[in-house]
Design a protein around this motif. Structure first.
Motif, mmCIF file in Angstrom:
data_model
loop_
_atom_site.group_PDB
_atom_site.id
_atom_site.type_symbol
_atom_site.label_atom_id
_atom_site.label_comp_id
_atom_site.label_asym_id
_atom_site.label_seq_id
_atom_site.Cartn_x
_atom_site.Cartn_y
_atom_site.Cartn_z
ATOM 1 N N GLN A 36 31.279 50.959 30.652
ATOM 2 C CA GLN A 36 32.515 51.660 31.014
ATOM 3 C C GLN A 36 32.768 51.574 32.523
ATOM 4 O O GLN A 36 33.912 51.456 32.964
ATOM 5 N N PHE A 37 31.679 51.638 33.296
ATOM 6 C CA PHE A 37 31.812 51.518 34.746
ATOM 7 C C PHE A 37 32.375 50.151 35.113
ATOM 8 O O PHE A 37 33.347 50.045 35.881
ATOM 9 N N TYR A 38 31.785 49.098 34.549
ATOM 10 C CA TYR A 38 32.291 47.761 34.837
ATOM 11 C C TYR A 38 33.698 47.578 34.275
ATOM 12 O O TYR A 38 34.543 46.893 34.878
ATOM 13 N N GLY A 39 33.972 48.186 33.123
ATOM 14 C CA GLY A 39 35.314 48.119 32.560
ATOM 15 C C GLY A 39 36.335 48.774 33.472
ATOM 16 O O GLY A 39 37.474 48.306 33.593
ATOM 17 N N THR A 40 35.924 49.860 34.122
ATOM 18 C CA THR A 40 36.803 50.532 35.073
ATOM 19 C C THR A 40 37.104 49.628 36.259
ATOM 20 O O THR A 40 38.240 49.566 36.744
ATOM 21 N N LEU A 41 36.083 48.901 36.736
ATOM 22 C CA LEU A 41 36.309 47.985 37.860
ATOM 23 C C LEU A 41 37.324 46.906 37.489
ATOM 24 O O LEU A 41 38.222 46.593 38.278
ATOM 25 N N THR A 42 37.188 46.350 36.294
ATOM 26 C CA THR A 42 38.122 45.300 35.894
ATOM 27 C C THR A 42 39.516 45.869 35.656
ATOM 28 O O THR A 42 40.515 45.206 35.928
ATOM 29 N N ALA A 43 39.583 47.110 35.161
ATOM 30 C CA ALA A 43 40.894 47.733 34.961
ATOM 31 C C ALA A 43 41.589 47.956 36.300
ATOM 32 O O ALA A 43 42.801 47.708 36.439
ATOM 33 N N ILE A 44 40.843 48.409 37.283
ATOM 34 C CA ILE A 44 41.410 48.612 38.623
ATOM 35 C C ILE A 44 41.856 47.275 39.222
ATOM 36 O O ILE A 44 42.895 47.182 39.865
ATOM 37 N N SER A 45 41.055 46.246 38.976
ATOM 38 C CA SER A 45 41.374 44.927 39.537
ATOM 39 C C SER A 45 42.678 44.367 38.984
ATOM 40 O O SER A 45 43.366 43.582 39.648
ATOM 41 N N GLY A 46 43.003 44.739 37.747
ATOM 42 C CA GLY A 46 44.200 44.205 37.108
ATOM 43 C C GLY A 46 44.032 42.787 36.610
ATOM 44 O O GLY A 46 44.995 42.150 36.173
ATOM 45 N N ALA A 91 38.294 45.106 42.582
ATOM 46 C CA ALA A 91 38.513 46.551 42.466
ATOM 47 C C ALA A 91 38.753 47.144 43.857
ATOM 48 O O ALA A 91 39.635 47.993 44.044
ATOM 49 N N ALA A 92 37.961 46.702 44.831
ATOM 50 C CA ALA A 92 38.133 47.190 46.209
ATOM 51 C C ALA A 92 39.494 46.788 46.762
ATOM 52 O O ALA A 92 40.139 47.550 47.491
ATOM 53 N N GLU A 93 39.936 45.605 46.412
ATOM 54 C CA GLU A 93 41.232 45.118 46.902
ATOM 55 C C GLU A 93 42.405 45.900 46.317
ATOM 56 O O GLU A 93 43.500 45.922 46.893
ATOM 57 N N HIS A 94 42.176 46.539 45.154
ATOM 58 C CA HIS A 94 43.266 47.256 44.480
ATOM 59 C C HIS A 94 42.991 48.756 44.363
ATOM 60 O O HIS A 94 43.610 49.444 43.559
ATOM 61 N N ILE A 95 42.083 49.268 45.186
ATOM 62 C CA ILE A 95 41.676 50.667 45.067
ATOM 63 C C ILE A 95 42.794 51.640 45.428
ATOM 64 O O ILE A 95 42.734 52.832 45.072
ATOM 65 N N GLU A 96 43.838 51.173 46.115
ATOM 66 C CA GLU A 96 44.948 52.056 46.476
ATOM 67 C C GLU A 96 45.926 52.273 45.326
ATOM 68 O O GLU A 96 46.878 53.049 45.461
ATOM 69 N N LYS A 139 40.270 58.062 41.213
ATOM 70 C CA LYS A 139 39.896 59.083 40.224
ATOM 71 C C LYS A 139 39.144 58.440 39.053
ATOM 72 O O LYS A 139 38.122 58.958 38.596
ATOM 73 N N SER A 140 39.642 57.299 38.576
ATOM 74 C CA SER A 140 38.981 56.583 37.481
ATOM 75 C C SER A 140 37.596 56.099 37.885
ATOM 76 O O SER A 140 36.634 56.191 37.116
ATOM 77 N N LEU A 141 37.498 55.587 39.113
ATOM 78 C CA LEU A 141 36.219 55.087 39.610
ATOM 79 C C LEU A 141 35.192 56.210 39.682
ATOM 80 O O LEU A 141 34.048 56.049 39.244
ATOM 81 N N ARG A 142 35.590 57.344 40.228
ATOM 82 C CA ARG A 142 34.655 58.465 40.380
ATOM 83 C C ARG A 142 34.232 59.017 39.023
ATOM 84 O O ARG A 142 33.070 59.400 38.838
ATOM 85 N N ALA A 143 35.160 59.054 38.074
ATOM 86 C CA ALA A 143 34.831 59.548 36.737
ATOM 87 C C ALA A 143 33.822 58.626 36.065
ATOM 88 O O ALA A 143 32.857 59.092 35.431
#
Length: 222
Positions: A147-157, A109-114, A120-124
């Protein structure tokens, strides 16, 4: 069979085209485990499920198959379907895998945070998880955590990571809220802050440390 907590608008036949009736029934049973309506070792009888959730026998049977495939239910020729009892060894193995998976989710998630909309998704997701709400139930917290962990995996792709995470979360429903609320909030906030900064290594280390802390508190219960 446990007393129903559903109202008419919470029927497993809710209008959700993404899920079949058997999927929705399986999710309702999972929620019952979160809320301790169902307990490890408890039998799941098709007829009881049909009456409780107003579904057909085929739907009840298919829901049990889904839960068995996810490791939530075991079946026995003589005892039928039962909510799975985790042994201490099961818990150790699940928590060990969970630490690695959560750490990887935070790193990627950190690698793809840009990515557009990622912050916005992470903060929500974080806001839902840490906001004070005296009416929040254990189920509400675990749902927001998932949902928080799901958001991390969604950001990670990473779709494979998302698939594995979903399976792990079903087992994680067994863990009680053993980490104090303040410690939980600080842990998730720090993980999110490191991800937001794009600190992949730091995010992974913090997420794994939080997972180990949770494991330290859970394992004595087995």
């Amino acid at each position: 069979m446990p007393r129903s907590r559903k109202t008419e608008d919470e029927s497993v036949k809710e209008d959700d085209s993404e899920f079949s009736s058997s999927d929705l029934l399986a999710r309702s049973i999972v929620r019952g485990i979160y809320e301790v309506t169902y307990v490890p070792g408890q039998r799941l009888v098709e007829q009881d499920l049909m009456e409780e959730y107003k579904v057909s026998r085929s739907t009840a049977r298919e829901a049990i198959k889904i839960l068995k495939a996810d490791g939530v239910v075991t079946t026995n020729p003589y005892k039928g379907a039962q909510i799975r009892k985790l042994t201490r060894e099961d818990a150790i193995n699940i928590l060990a895998v969970t630490e690695v998976v959560i750490g990887l989710a935070a790193r990627q998630a950190a690698e793809h945070i840009e990515k557009p909309g990622a912050r916005k998704s992470l903060r929500a997701a974080l806001d839902k998880l840490i906001k004070p709400d005296n009416s929040e139930t254990n189920y509400d917290f675990v749902r927001h955590r998932n949902q928080f962990y799901g958001t991390l995996t969604a950001i990670s792709g990473n779709h494979e990571l998302a698939r594995i995470m979903q399976k792990l979360q079903i087992h994680l429903i067994r863990n009680r809220l053993v980490v104090r609320r303040e410690e939980r909030i600080n842990g998730y906030r720090e993980i999110a802050e490191l991800i937001d900064k794009g600190d992949a290594k730091g995010a992974e280390q913090r997420a794994r440390r939080y997972a180990r802390r949770t494991a330290e508190l859970i394992l004595p219960l087995f």
